[in-house]
Design a protein around this motif. Structure first.
Motif, PDB file in Angstrom:
ATOM      1  N   GLN A   1      52.294  33.110  44.918  1.00 18.15           N
ATOM      2  CA  GLN A   1      51.212  33.671  45.721  1.00 18.15           C
ATOM      3  C   GLN A   1      50.218  32.582  46.140  1.00 18.15           C
ATOM      4  O   GLN A   1      49.706  32.600  47.258  1.00 18.15           O
ATOM      5  N   MET A   2      49.982  31.618  45.258  1.00 22.87           N
ATOM      6  CA  MET A   2      49.041  30.538  45.568  1.00 22.87           C
ATOM      7  C   MET A   2      49.526  29.696  46.747  1.00 22.87           C
ATOM      8  O   MET A   2      48.715  29.095  47.456  1.00 22.87           O
ATOM      9  N   ASP A   3      50.833  29.670  46.996  1.00 20.05           N
ATOM     10  CA  ASP A   3      51.385  28.931  48.132  1.00 20.05           C
ATOM     11  C   ASP A   3      50.976  29.533  49.477  1.00 20.05           C
ATOM     12  O   ASP A   3      51.196  28.916  50.518  1.00 20.05           O
TER      13      ASP A   3
ATOM     14  N   LEU B   1      41.156  30.615  41.821  1.00 17.00           N
ATOM     15  CA  LEU B   1      41.868  31.819  42.254  1.00 17.00           C
ATOM     16  C   LEU B   1      43.053  32.096  41.328  1.00 17.00           C
ATOM     17  O   LEU B   1      43.261  33.233  40.898  1.00 17.00           O
ATOM     18  N   GLN B   2      43.805  31.060  41.004  1.00 16.37           N
ATOM     19  CA  GLN B   2      44.942  31.237  40.101  1.00 16.37           C
ATOM     20  C   GLN B   2      44.480  31.732  38.728  1.00 16.37           C
ATOM     21  O   GLN B   2      45.104  32.623  38.146  1.00 16.37           O
ATOM     22  N   GLN B   3      43.391  31.196  38.212  1.00 15.30           N
ATOM     23  CA  GLN B   3      42.856  31.641  36.922  1.00 15.30           C
ATOM     24  C   GLN B   3      42.446  33.110  36.976  1.00 15.30           C
ATOM     25  O   GLN B   3      42.760  33.888  36.064  1.00 15.30           O
ATOM     26  N   GLU B   4      41.751  33.494  38.040  1.00 15.01           N
ATOM     27  CA  GLU B   4      41.300  34.884  38.183  1.00 15.01           C
ATOM     28  C   GLU B   4      42.490  35.839  38.285  1.00 15.01           C
ATOM     29  O   GLU B   4      42.506  36.889  37.651  1.00 15.01           O
TER      30      GLU B   4
ATOM     31  N   ILE C   1      53.695  41.770  48.140  1.00 16.17           N
ATOM     32  CA  ILE C   1      54.932  41.794  47.344  1.00 16.17           C
ATOM     33  C   ILE C   1      54.789  40.908  46.107  1.00 16.17           C
ATOM     34  O   ILE C   1      55.160  41.314  44.994  1.00 16.17           O
ATOM     35  N   LEU C   2      54.237  39.719  46.271  1.00 14.06           N
ATOM     36  CA  LEU C   2      54.066  38.815  45.134  1.00 14.06           C
ATOM     37  C   LEU C   2      53.051  39.365  44.128  1.00 14.06           C
ATOM     38  O   LEU C   2      53.192  39.146  42.921  1.00 14.06           O
TER      39      LEU C   2
END
Length: 141
Positions: A26-28, A54-57, A16-17
Motif C-alpha cells: 500500500q505504501m508503494d 503513515l506505515q506506522q499508523e 484492496i490492499l
C-alpha cells in the motif's frame, strides 16, 4: 481519459490492499513525503506526514482490526498534466473485538486526493479522509 483510468486503479488498489492488510504494498501508492489527514465532522483527528509515519499508523490500525471490507463508488478526477485532483466515495466495514464481542463499524467516507505522475506511474501525494457517517454495533452471527 487514460489518466482517469489509471487513477481509478490506484484508488481501487488502495482499497484492496487495505482489505488484504498489505501495508508495505500500500505504501508503494504514495510519494515519500505524502500527507494523510483524517476528519470527522470537519474536525481534524489525525495528521500524518511522510510515508514512514503513515506505515506506522496503518500497522497499528491493522493490528487492532480482525477484518476489513471496502467498496469504492464514484471517483471524479480532474487531470492537469502530471498532477490531478480526485474525490472518491467509499464504504468501509471494519470488525474489531471489544471485550470478547465482535464490533462492526461501518464508515461512509469521502477521500479528497491530490495525485502526481512520477516515473511513469500515478501516486497519491495527499489524501484527506472525511468520515461522513460512522455507525458501530455488535456483529450479529
Amino acid at each position: 481519459m487514460e489518466a482517469a483510468s489509471e487513477l481509478r486503479k490506484v484508488v481501487d488498489a488502495y482499497a484492496i490492499l487495505t482489505d488484504e492488510k498489505k501495508i508495505l504494498e500500500q505504501m508503494d501508492l504514495f510519494i515519500p513525503d505524502t500527507r494523510f489527514t483524517i476528519y470527522i465532522d470537519d474536525h481534524l483527528i489525525s495528521d500524518i506526514k511522510g510515508i514512514e509515519q503513515l506505515q506506522q499508523e496503518f500497522t497499528t490500525h491493522v493490528n487492532e482490526v480482525k477484518r476489513y471490507f471496502t467498496i469504492n463508488g464514484q471517483h471524479q478526477v480532474t487531470v492537469h498534466g502530471d498532477t490531478a485532483e480526485g474525490i472518491v466515495f467509499s464504504q468501509m466495514k471494519v470488525i474489531r473485538e471489544e471485550h470478547g464481542v465482535d464490533i462492526l463499524s461501518d464508515y461512509s467516507i469521502q477521500y479528497h486526493d491530490l495525485y502526481i505522475h512520477q516515473n511513469g506511474k500515478w501516486l497519491i501525494k495527499e489524501r484527506k479522509e472525511y468520515m461522513i457517517m460512522v455507525e458501530a454495533r455488535p456483529l450479529q452471527a
